[in-house]
Design a protein around this motif. Structure first.
Motif, PDB file in Angstrom:
ATOM      1  N   TRP A   6     -52.293 -54.222 -37.859  1.00 18.92           N
ATOM      2  CA  TRP A   6     -53.717 -54.407 -38.089  1.00 18.92           C
ATOM      3  C   TRP A   6     -54.368 -53.034 -38.092  1.00 18.92           C
ATOM      4  CZ3 TRP A   6     -56.492 -58.456 -39.630  1.00 18.92           C
ATOM      5  CH2 TRP A   6     -55.930 -59.730 -39.509  1.00 18.92           C
ATOM      6  N   ARG A   9     -60.399 -50.326 -41.298  1.00 16.09           N
ATOM      7  CA  ARG A   9     -60.560 -49.427 -42.435  1.00 16.09           C
ATOM      8  C   ARG A   9     -61.831 -48.583 -42.386  1.00 16.09           C
ATOM      9  NH1 ARG A   9     -57.401 -50.715 -47.066  1.00 16.09           N
ATOM     10  NH2 ARG A   9     -58.458 -48.876 -47.869  1.00 16.09           N
ATOM     11  N   TYR A  13     -58.715 -45.674 -41.676  1.00 13.36           N
ATOM     12  CA  TYR A  13     -57.389 -46.210 -41.344  1.00 13.36           C
ATOM     13  C   TYR A  13     -57.030 -46.041 -39.874  1.00 13.36           C
ATOM     14  CZ  TYR A  13     -56.830 -46.525 -46.353  1.00 13.36           C
ATOM     15  OH  TYR A  13     -57.001 -46.838 -47.669  1.00 13.36           O
ATOM     16  N   GLU A  56     -57.608 -54.605 -42.216  1.00 16.07           N
ATOM     17  CA  GLU A  56     -56.438 -54.833 -43.064  1.00 16.07           C
ATOM     18  C   GLU A  56     -55.283 -55.328 -42.212  1.00 16.07           C
ATOM     19  OE1 GLU A  56     -53.368 -52.328 -45.974  1.00 16.07           O
ATOM     20  OE2 GLU A  56     -55.116 -51.318 -45.103  1.00 16.07           O
ATOM     21  N   GLN A  58     -51.436 -55.651 -42.587  1.00 12.76           N
ATOM     22  CA  GLN A  58     -50.407 -55.098 -43.466  1.00 12.76           C
ATOM     23  C   GLN A  58     -49.022 -55.542 -42.993  1.00 12.76           C
ATOM     24  OE1 GLN A  58     -49.199 -50.743 -43.633  1.00 12.76           O
ATOM     25  NE2 GLN A  58     -50.692 -50.876 -45.322  1.00 12.76           N
ATOM     26  N   SER A  66     -50.749 -56.516 -48.188  1.00 14.90           N
ATOM     27  CA  SER A  66     -51.895 -56.499 -47.287  1.00 14.90           C
ATOM     28  C   SER A  66     -52.874 -57.596 -47.646  1.00 14.90           C
ATOM     29  CB  SER A  66     -52.643 -55.154 -47.395  1.00 14.90           C
ATOM     30  OG  SER A  66     -51.844 -54.092 -46.944  1.00 14.90           O
ATOM     31  N   PHE A  68     -57.101 -58.277 -46.743  1.00 21.91           N
ATOM     32  CA  PHE A  68     -58.276 -57.601 -46.208  1.00 21.91           C
ATOM     33  C   PHE A  68     -59.274 -58.640 -45.730  1.00 21.91           C
ATOM     34  CE2 PHE A  68     -56.227 -54.753 -49.119  1.00 21.91           C
ATOM     35  CZ  PHE A  68     -56.250 -53.541 -48.448  1.00 21.91           C
TER      36      PHE A  68
END
Length: 176
Positions: A6, A9, A13, A56, A58, A66, A68
């Motif tokens: 997790w 963003r 990041y 995100e 992933q 991914s 979002f």
């Protein structure tokens, strides 16, 4: 074995979790995963306005995939219908309706205050309060308003910001 991460963003990041390990110093974040399940839930305890933004999830497949999620943080609040100041004739019915807005769940209770005094149980003074928890509404009713009923009325739900209105009871000689 695939890893699920997790990432927040909005701040370039910021890695929050990988698998069940948390990589942020903010202890409100954690991943929840039941064994043999494909669900990896990011839990944020005591959510605040600053937590809003793009997240995100992933998966470490090749290529990585991914999803979002945009988290919007709203604050539940009460609203009393009608104008902020109300004018009533002596002996008329005072009816105030309070509705919860942006609330994700019904309130445990809704307290009504006249000035600084809680009046939910003032039946002997002509006050009747009914609360419809599933509809997230509460109504205060006084069948025959008198000058002592003038003042500030506040609706205070257990899970939302309160709302207030001011009521003027006119004795017939004054005009609004």
């Amino acid at each position: 074995m695939l890893q699920v991460s997790w990432i927040r963003r909005k701040d370039y990041y910021h890695l929050l979790t990988v698998g069940l390990t948390t990589y942020t110093g903010d202890e409100r974040y954690q991943t929840i995963h039941a064994q043999h399940s494909e669900d990896w839930t990011l839990q944020i305890k005591f959510v605040q306005h600053r937590d809003a933004g793009l997240y995100e999830c992933q998966v470490s497949s090749h290529p990585p995939s991914s999803i979002f999620i945009e988290l919007k943080v709203v604050e539940a609040r009460a609203e009393i219908s009608g104008p902020a100041e109300k004018y009533l004739k002596l002996g008329s019915t005072l009816s105030l309706q309070c509705t919860l807005v942006s609330s994700t769940e019904p309130p445990v209770y809704v307290f009504w205050y006249h000035n600084n005094r809680m009046i939910n149980y003032d039946g002997d003074r002509g006050v009747n309060v009914t609360t419809d928890r599933p509809a997230k509404t509460s109504t205060l009713l006084i069948n025959s308003a008198s000058p002592e009923h003038s003042g500030n009325y506040s609706c205070v739900p257990s899970n939302a910001q309160p709302a207030s209105t001011y009521v003027h009871i006119l004795n017939g000689k004054n005009t609004a």
